[in-house]
Scaffold this active site. Structure first.
Site, PDB file in Angstrom:
ATOM      1  N   SER A 188       0.845  -1.204   0.000  1.00  0.00           N
ATOM      2  CA  SER A 188       0.000   0.000   0.000  1.00  0.00           C
ATOM      3  C   SER A 188       0.872   1.244   0.000  1.00  0.00           C
ATOM      4  O   SER A 188       1.638   1.488   0.936  1.00  0.00           O
ATOM      5  CB  SER A 188      -0.893   0.009   1.237  1.00  0.00           C
ATOM      6  OG  SER A 188      -1.427   1.309   1.400  1.00  0.00           O
ATOM      7  N   HIS A 236      -1.177  -1.191  -4.318  1.00  0.00           N
ATOM      8  CA  HIS A 236      -2.466  -0.874  -3.694  1.00  0.00           C
ATOM      9  C   HIS A 236      -2.539   0.634  -3.420  1.00  0.00           C
ATOM     10  O   HIS A 236      -1.657   1.201  -2.763  1.00  0.00           O
ATOM     11  CB  HIS A 236      -2.573  -1.670  -2.389  1.00  0.00           C
ATOM     12  CG  HIS A 236      -3.864  -1.534  -1.664  1.00  0.00           C
ATOM     13  ND1 HIS A 236      -4.974  -2.277  -1.983  1.00  0.00           N
ATOM     14  CD2 HIS A 236      -4.229  -0.734  -0.615  1.00  0.00           C
ATOM     15  CE1 HIS A 236      -5.970  -1.961  -1.159  1.00  0.00           C
ATOM     16  NE2 HIS A 236      -5.538  -1.017  -0.338  1.00  0.00           N
ATOM     17  N   ASP A 276      -4.819   3.778  -1.883  1.00  0.00           N
ATOM     18  CA  ASP A 276      -5.910   4.092  -0.959  1.00  0.00           C
ATOM     19  C   ASP A 276      -6.415   5.499  -1.188  1.00  0.00           C
ATOM     20  O   ASP A 276      -5.736   6.469  -0.874  1.00  0.00           O
ATOM     21  CB  ASP A 276      -5.408   3.956   0.485  1.00  0.00           C
ATOM     22  CG  ASP A 276      -5.098   2.512   0.833  1.00  0.00           C
ATOM     23  OD1 ASP A 276      -6.033   1.700   0.824  1.00  0.00           O
ATOM     24  OD2 ASP A 276      -3.922   2.213   1.101  1.00  0.00           O
ATOM     25  N   MET A 329      -9.081   8.293  -0.162  1.00  0.00           N
ATOM     26  CA  MET A 329      -9.976   8.631   0.969  1.00  0.00           C
ATOM     27  C   MET A 329     -10.552  10.032   0.769  1.00  0.00           C
ATOM     28  O   MET A 329      -9.847  10.924   0.302  1.00  0.00           O
ATOM     29  CB  MET A 329      -9.185   8.610   2.274  1.00  0.00           C
ATOM     30  CG  MET A 329      -8.458   7.316   2.529  1.00  0.00           C
ATOM     31  SD  MET A 329      -7.512   7.457   4.050  1.00  0.00           S
ATOM     32  CE  MET A 329      -6.593   5.910   4.000  1.00  0.00           C
ATOM     33  N   HIS A 346      -8.315   1.149  -4.009  1.00  0.00           N
ATOM     34  CA  HIS A 346      -9.253   0.946  -2.902  1.00  0.00           C
ATOM     35  C   HIS A 346      -9.909   2.290  -2.599  1.00  0.00           C
ATOM     36  O   HIS A 346      -9.282   3.178  -2.025  1.00  0.00           O
ATOM     37  CB  HIS A 346      -8.453   0.408  -1.696  1.00  0.00           C
ATOM     38  CG  HIS A 346      -9.243   0.272  -0.432  1.00  0.00           C
ATOM     39  ND1 HIS A 346      -8.630   0.100   0.794  1.00  0.00           N
ATOM     40  CD2 HIS A 346     -10.574   0.279  -0.183  1.00  0.00           C
ATOM     41  CE1 HIS A 346      -9.563   0.004   1.740  1.00  0.00           C
ATOM     42  NE2 HIS A 346     -10.750   0.125   1.166  1.00  0.00           N
ATOM     43  N   MET A 387     -12.117   4.568  -0.601  1.00  0.00           N
ATOM     44  CA  MET A 387     -12.803   4.787   0.672  1.00  0.00           C
ATOM     45  C   MET A 387     -13.532   6.118   0.551  1.00  0.00           C
ATOM     46  O   MET A 387     -13.172   7.108   1.186  1.00  0.00           O
ATOM     47  CB  MET A 387     -11.783   4.789   1.814  1.00  0.00           C
ATOM     48  CG  MET A 387     -11.288   3.406   2.169  1.00  0.00           C
ATOM     49  SD  MET A 387      -9.730   3.434   3.067  1.00  0.00           S
ATOM     50  CE  MET A 387      -8.593   3.423   1.698  1.00  0.00           C
ATOM     51  N   MET A 434     -11.457  -5.803   5.135  1.00  0.00           N
ATOM     52  CA  MET A 434     -10.682  -4.885   5.970  1.00  0.00           C
ATOM     53  C   MET A 434     -10.399  -5.551   7.318  1.00  0.00           C
ATOM     54  O   MET A 434     -11.318  -5.974   8.019  1.00  0.00           O
ATOM     55  CB  MET A 434     -11.450  -3.577   6.206  1.00  0.00           C
ATOM     56  CG  MET A 434     -11.584  -2.702   4.981  1.00  0.00           C
ATOM     57  SD  MET A 434     -10.039  -2.370   4.111  1.00  0.00           S
ATOM     58  CE  MET A 434      -9.062  -1.562   5.394  1.00  0.00           C
ATOM     59  N   ASP A 486      -6.598  -6.445   4.069  1.00  0.00           N
ATOM     60  CA  ASP A 486      -5.950  -5.134   4.153  1.00  0.00           C
ATOM     61  C   ASP A 486      -5.998  -4.598   5.578  1.00  0.00           C
ATOM     62  O   ASP A 486      -7.075  -4.370   6.121  1.00  0.00           O
ATOM     63  CB  ASP A 486      -6.700  -4.203   3.185  1.00  0.00           C
ATOM     64  CG  ASP A 486      -6.116  -2.806   3.117  1.00  0.00           C
ATOM     65  OD1 ASP A 486      -5.050  -2.558   3.692  1.00  0.00           O
ATOM     66  OD2 ASP A 486      -6.755  -1.965   2.442  1.00  0.00           O
TER      67      ASP A 486
END
Ligand code: DX5
Ligand code: ZN
Length: 216
Positions: A8, A33, A35, A37, A66, A68, A137, A175
């Site tokens: 990540s 990966h 992330d 957000m 991913h 979020m 998660m 994750d």
């Protein structure tokens, strides 16, 4: 298939991303990966499209994105245009999950659904055959470096049973709080892909750490 490793980038050094990307390119990492957000779905804001675009120029490794964020369906076209391989949306963020999955696939990406720690895997019973991956998660999403939630191992087993029962081909990714000890238990329980942030990037030799995770 031996399991895959998806470091990540959240834990990378953003002042020198190019160096960390070169390290990942040299390593046995299978995917990268990312992330994303929004400060609404999770209590943190990370990075957005400009960063993904830069990354894509510097690596050939498949991008595992991913999201979020609330209303991830708004960004399917942009995520695809950024060169994403796997687009993961949260179950908790999608009112019309079946429709979103179809749109992700129509844009040429693999479709993943992410479950927060409190969301039971059985909620995916009807849709599991349509999913390329389920991302479990094992921490509450929003931050790197958190403590692994123990019952995640049981969730991997339950999800594996569901996948086998439904004769689905769905991958299981986990994750949060992954290290050599938790990673081993997750792989033994049936995980196909391990995400690891701090464990990789805080280690003395990240290439070697990725190799060790790969050998679990
Ligand atoms: C958390 C993110 C994770 C995070 C994992 O919301 O989804 O991908 O980067 O970090 P570690 O491996 O440090 O728990
Ligand atoms: Zn993540």
């Amino acid at each position: 298939m031996s399991h895959l490793i998806a470091p990540s980038l959240l834990a990378a050094n953003f002042l020198n991303l190019e160096k960390d990307l070169e390290m990942l390119n040299r390593s046995e990492a299978d995917w990268i990966h990312l992330d994303i957000m929004d400060g609404v779905f999770v209590p943190n804001i990370s990075f957005g499209f400009p960063i993904i675009d830069i990354l894509k120029e510097k690596t050939q490794k498949p991008l595992d994105v991913h999201l979020m964020i609330v209303q991830p369906e708004k960004f399917v076209a942009e995520i695809a245009a950024a060169g994403t391989y796997m687009m993961n949306v949260h179950y908790e963020a999608c009112t019309h999950l079946h429709r979103v999955i179809g749109e992700i696939k129509n844009h040429g990406m693999k479709a993943g659904v992410t479950l927060n720690p409190h969301t039971p895997v059985l909620l995916l019973e009807d849709i599991i055959k349509d999913l390329d991956m389920v991302l479990l998660m094992s921490v509450n999403p929003g931050f790197g470096g958190q403590k692994f939630i123990e019952y995640s191992v049981e969730k991997v087993r339950a999800l594996k049973n569901l996948i086998l029962k439904k004769n689905a081909q769905t991958l299981i990714e986990v994750d949060g709080g992954v290290n050599l000890e938790t990673g081993k238990r997750l792989v033994d329980a049936g995980a196909d892909v391990l995400v690891a942030g701090n464990f990789v990037f805080s280690s003395e030799n990240p290439v070697e750490t990725i190799r060790q995770l790969k050998q679990l």
